[in-house]
Design a protein around this motif. Structure first.
Motif, PDB file in Angstrom:
ATOM      1  N   ARG A 141      -7.606  -6.995  13.470  1.00 43.64           N
ATOM      2  CA  ARG A 141      -7.090  -5.638  13.284  1.00 43.64           C
ATOM      3  C   ARG A 141      -6.735  -5.320  11.827  1.00 43.64           C
ATOM      4  NH1 ARG A 141      -6.076  -3.384  18.320  1.00 43.64           N
ATOM      5  NH2 ARG A 141      -5.952  -1.481  17.101  1.00 43.64           N
ATOM      6  N   ALA A 146      -4.128  -3.561   5.830  1.00 49.11           N
ATOM      7  CA  ALA A 146      -3.457  -2.311   6.184  1.00 49.11           C
ATOM      8  C   ALA A 146      -2.050  -2.287   5.595  1.00 49.11           C
ATOM      9  CB  ALA A 146      -3.406  -2.170   7.702  1.00 49.11           C
ATOM     10  N   LEU A 150      -0.865   0.416   2.793  1.00 49.44           N
ATOM     11  CA  LEU A 150       0.221   1.367   3.052  1.00 49.44           C
ATOM     12  C   LEU A 150       1.329   1.214   2.010  1.00 49.44           C
ATOM     13  CD1 LEU A 150       1.264   3.562   4.941  1.00 49.44           C
ATOM     14  CD2 LEU A 150       2.145   1.799   6.451  1.00 49.44           C
ATOM     15  N   TRP A 155      -3.006   5.861   2.894  1.00 52.98           N
ATOM     16  CA  TRP A 155      -3.013   6.082   4.359  1.00 52.98           C
ATOM     17  C   TRP A 155      -4.482   6.028   4.783  1.00 52.98           C
ATOM     18  CZ3 TRP A 155       0.778   5.975   7.797  1.00 52.98           C
ATOM     19  CH2 TRP A 155       0.560   6.500   9.075  1.00 52.98           C
ATOM     20  N   GLU A 156      -5.021   4.754   4.994  1.00 56.75           N
ATOM     21  CA  GLU A 156      -6.481   4.580   5.120  1.00 56.75           C
ATOM     22  C   GLU A 156      -6.890   4.255   6.553  1.00 56.75           C
ATOM     23  OE1 GLU A 156      -8.010   2.847   0.996  1.00 56.75           O
ATOM     24  OE2 GLU A 156      -6.773   1.383   2.046  1.00 56.75           O
ATOM     25  N   ARG A 157      -6.663   5.172   7.492  1.00 56.62           N
ATOM     26  CA  ARG A 157      -6.943   4.868   8.907  1.00 56.62           C
ATOM     27  C   ARG A 157      -8.424   4.585   9.181  1.00 56.62           C
ATOM     28  NH1 ARG A 157      -4.048   6.968  13.278  1.00 56.62           N
ATOM     29  NH2 ARG A 157      -5.658   8.514  13.655  1.00 56.62           N
ATOM     30  N   SER A 158      -9.305   5.369   8.641  1.00 51.57           N
ATOM     31  CA  SER A 158     -10.712   5.206   9.020  1.00 51.57           C
ATOM     32  C   SER A 158     -11.342   3.965   8.395  1.00 51.57           C
ATOM     33  CB  SER A 158     -11.514   6.449   8.647  1.00 51.57           C
ATOM     34  OG  SER A 158     -11.409   6.657   7.257  1.00 51.57           O
ATOM     35  N   VAL A 161     -10.547   0.240  10.709  1.00 50.51           N
ATOM     36  CA  VAL A 161     -10.798   0.132  12.154  1.00 50.51           C
ATOM     37  C   VAL A 161     -11.100  -1.336  12.489  1.00 50.51           C
ATOM     38  CG1 VAL A 161     -12.357   0.831  14.029  1.00 50.51           C
ATOM     39  CG2 VAL A 161     -11.679   2.484  12.260  1.00 50.51           C
TER      40      VAL A 161
END
Ligand SMILES: NC(=O)c1ccc[n+]([C@@H]2O[C@H](COP(=O)([O-])OP(=O)(O)OC[C@H]3O[C@@H](n4cnc5c(N)ncnc54)[C@H](O)[C@@H]3O)[C@@H](O)[C@H]2O)c1
Ligand SMILES: O=C(O)[C@H](O)COP(=O)(O)O
Length: 620
Positions: A141, A146, A150, A155-158, A161
């Motif tokens: 994950r 992540a 942060l 804010w790098e959600r995509s 993954v």
């Protein structure tokens, strides 16, 4: 209570260690703790001894202060070298490892100085397994990346993954204490678990819901796994176990984990695999240099964006540290009082009166066990020797003939066999086996041992005054066909205080089980010795002795019958297939004592030499 004696079978020096301890300790004994060890155990020691905790010592500082100490308690950071042990040898009685791995301690040098090495074989197993699962999920994950992204204000959600672990396949190399715990946890996460461990018990694996790779081959495991974790010790046979070729066999989406020891994955190859996209990521807790040296492969790996890395934290939980501290401090207390440790790495237990008589046989049986594991229970084997399991799940029989048969307490020989069998596959030299725990360790490994005393050994037919025979069959052979003659056999004897092997497999021999040996199974035809000599010469390996072991009478008759069957086209069920033009050749073993670095390349080249059927490297 009179102090009992603890004797390492390899050297008499350790014999006097415990006996002399109590009297040697005039004044209040001192214990040095140069690493962070949990306070619970140390409190136990402080009641009786002066305990100095001082972290950050340089190797030179350690050497200069060690002569004042009777005990030394370390974790993995302190290098307890031969120089440290020599400097401390006048007072030092015990080196305790608050953890499992003793690869930072020169155990042989400790044994030579009569210094007992103890550890805590299972105090941190849960912690190491949980840390493996933490790295499994973190790498699946992208937890590390992540978190730092942060924290740096992004804010790098995509970009982050991940993948799920449920319904995926976890491959485990090394299904020992930690490996088995990880397997159970992974099954709890809904994973399918496949393991490769030639020495694991198939029965125990089955009970835990783990499938073992049939032929113990990496090429059968690597292409099918989504995650791979290793839990073997770092040994000559596991160093660089996975290199470029192996990473290239894996799925591009696979992720690898290491909470065992740096070096089992070749670090340079792992970097290439990550950079080249051969695999997707890694979770790494252990490195070849700790802390990683600047600009080293280890440092590049720790800093790699596809790696979630931790600084050797596998055992760093409050609970594990309390466990290992209590385990080893209790043993240090016991040893300095003249008592017995429960997890001595270099000292199987023999009472003094038994020692004189049994010591050479203890040595012989330990060597026979070690020879067995390295010769018979290694992977891969030619088809006629292939067994579903190589150690766990096998039944051993120790047969004592001659004068030895009249000694009723052969418990040290039983312990020596367990020690010999597990030492080549364990990092605590001898796998911590002693007379107290030998039965338990054999049971944990799925090994059954029967002892037989043959008293009707008539002097007229006896070849040696005392002889030991080791026979092994798989449990299934034993249950289905007890009279089967498919047993793997080693015979040995003692002459004076020297030990000899007189039979290996189906071949009569006569050699000292000492040093580095190459055992080559071949057809006894002219030219073989020259071919082998040329290969070894090319690799700068020096031959110290050579012996050709021929088939014993019974085996020779069987081979002759087999050849006759072959000529009349009867299907052959066992035995190697002879190449065309070699129908009349007899099988033999060539046993070579060698000096030099016998690498995998040397073994591969020998295996390719004409007429060579199989090669094993044995270090005794
Ligand atoms: N990162 C940490 O903090 C941490 C904590 C605890 C243990 N460890 C390390 O984890 C490792 C495993 O510890 P353990 O207590 O489970 O040891 P163990 O002796 O119980 O198990 C090791 C297993 O490896 C198997 N093995 C040996 N050679 C093999 C080979 N060539 N191929 C496949 N399997 C092989 C053995 O049969 C055995 O089942 C050790 O190196 C130990 O030092 C690290
Ligand atoms: O072998 C061990 O017990 C582990 O690697 C833990 O090492 P540590 O005590 O230095 O944390």
């Amino acid at each position: 209570m009179a102090p009992a004696a603890i004797i390492d079978s390899a050297t008499e020096a350790a014999h006097s260690a415990i006996q002399t301890t109590a009297s040697a300790l005039a004044g209040r004994p001192r214990i040095l703790v140069p690493e962070k060890v949990s306070a619970e155990g140390l409190a136990l020691l402080r009641e009786h001894y002066d305990v100095d905790t001082c972290t950050g010592l340089s190797p030179e500082e350690l050497i200069s202060i060690i002569p004042s100490y009777h005990g030394l308690i370390v974790r993995s950071e302190t290098k307890v070298t031969a120089d440290v042990l020599a400097a401390g040898s006048s007072k030092l009685r015990v080196v305790a490892r608050a953890g499992v791995g003793v690869d930072n301690i020169d155990v042989n040098a400790a044994t030579q100085h009569g210094i007992i090495v103890v550890n805590s074989p299972s105090g941190n197993i849960v912690a190491a397994a949980e840390h493996t699962v933490a790295l499994l999920l973190a790498s699946a994950r992208n937890v590390g990346r992540a978190d730092s992204s942060l924290k740096s204000g992004k804010w790098e959600r995509s970009k982050l993954v991940g993948v799920e672990v449920g319904h995926k396949t976890l491959g485990i190399i090394g299904l020992g204490k930690v490996g088995m715990k990880v397997a159970r946890m992974a099954i709890g996460l809904g994973m399918k678990v496949v393991a490769l461990d030639p020495y694991a018990s198939p029965e125990m694996a089955k009970q835990a819901g783990v499938s073992l790779v049939e032929n113990h081959k990496l090429e059968e495991l690597l292409p099918v796994v989504d995650f791979l974790t290793i839990h073997t010790p770092l040994l000559a046979s596991t160093l660089n176990l996975l290199g470029e070729k192996e990473f290239q066999m894996m799925k591009k989406t696979a992720r690898v984990l290491n909470v065992a020891r740096g070096g089992v994955y070749n670090e340079e190859a792992l970097l290439k695999a990550l950079d080249g996209g051969w695999i997707a990521g890694a979770g790494i807790d252990v490195f070849t240099s700790e802390p990683p040296e600047e600009n080293s492969m280890a440092a590049r790996l720790a800093a790699h964006p596809k790696v979630v890395s931790t600084p050797h934290l596998g055992a760093s939980t409050v609970e594990a540290q309390e466990n290992v501290s209590m385990d080893v401090c209790t043993q240090v207390l016991e040893i300095l009082r003249g008592g017995l440790p429960t997890a001595a790495v270099n000292a199987p237990l023999i009472l003094p009166e038994e020692y004189r008589r049994l010591q050479p046989f203890v040595k012989l049986v330990e060597k026979m066990g070690s020879l067995y594991t390295q010769h018979f229970a290694r992977s891969p084997h030619p088809p006629h020797h292939r067994h579903s399991s190589m150690l766990g799940g096998r039944r051993f029989e120790l047969v004592y003939t001659g004068e030895l048969a009249n000694i009723s307490n052969t418990r040290p020989l039983y312990a020596a066999l367990v020690k010999g069998l597990v030492s080549p596959i364990s990092d605590a030299s001898g796998g911590n086996v002693n007379m107290v725990n030998a039965t338990l360790i054999a049971r944990e490994r799925g090994i059954a041992i029967d002892e037989k005393h043959v008293r009707d050994h008539s002097p007229s037919t006896a070849t040696y005054a005392s002889q030991v025979t080791l026979r092994s069959v798989s449990e299934s052979e034993h249950n289905n066909n007890p009279s089967s003659n498919a047993a793997q056999v080693i015979e040995g004897y003692v002459s004076g205080r020297s030990v000899f092997i007189s039979k290996l497999d189906r071949f009569s021999a006569n050699f000292h089980p000492e040093g580095t040996l190459l055992v080559l199974h071949n057809y006894d035809q002219p030219g073989k010795i020259g071919n082998v000599g040329m290969v070894l010469g090319r690799h700068s390996i020096n031959i110290t002795f050579m012996q050709v072991a021929s088939l014993d009478d019974e085996a020779e008759q069987t081979q002759t019958q087999t050849q006759t069957q072959k000529q009349t086209q009867t299907p052959v069920v066992d035995g190697p297939v002879q190449p065309e033009g070699q129908k009349a050749a007899k099988e033999a073993l060539m046993i070579l004592g060698v000096d030099g670095d016998v690498t995998r390349d040397v073994i591969d080249d020998l295996a390719k030499a004409e007429g060579i059927l199989d090669v094993s490297l044995v270090r005794l």
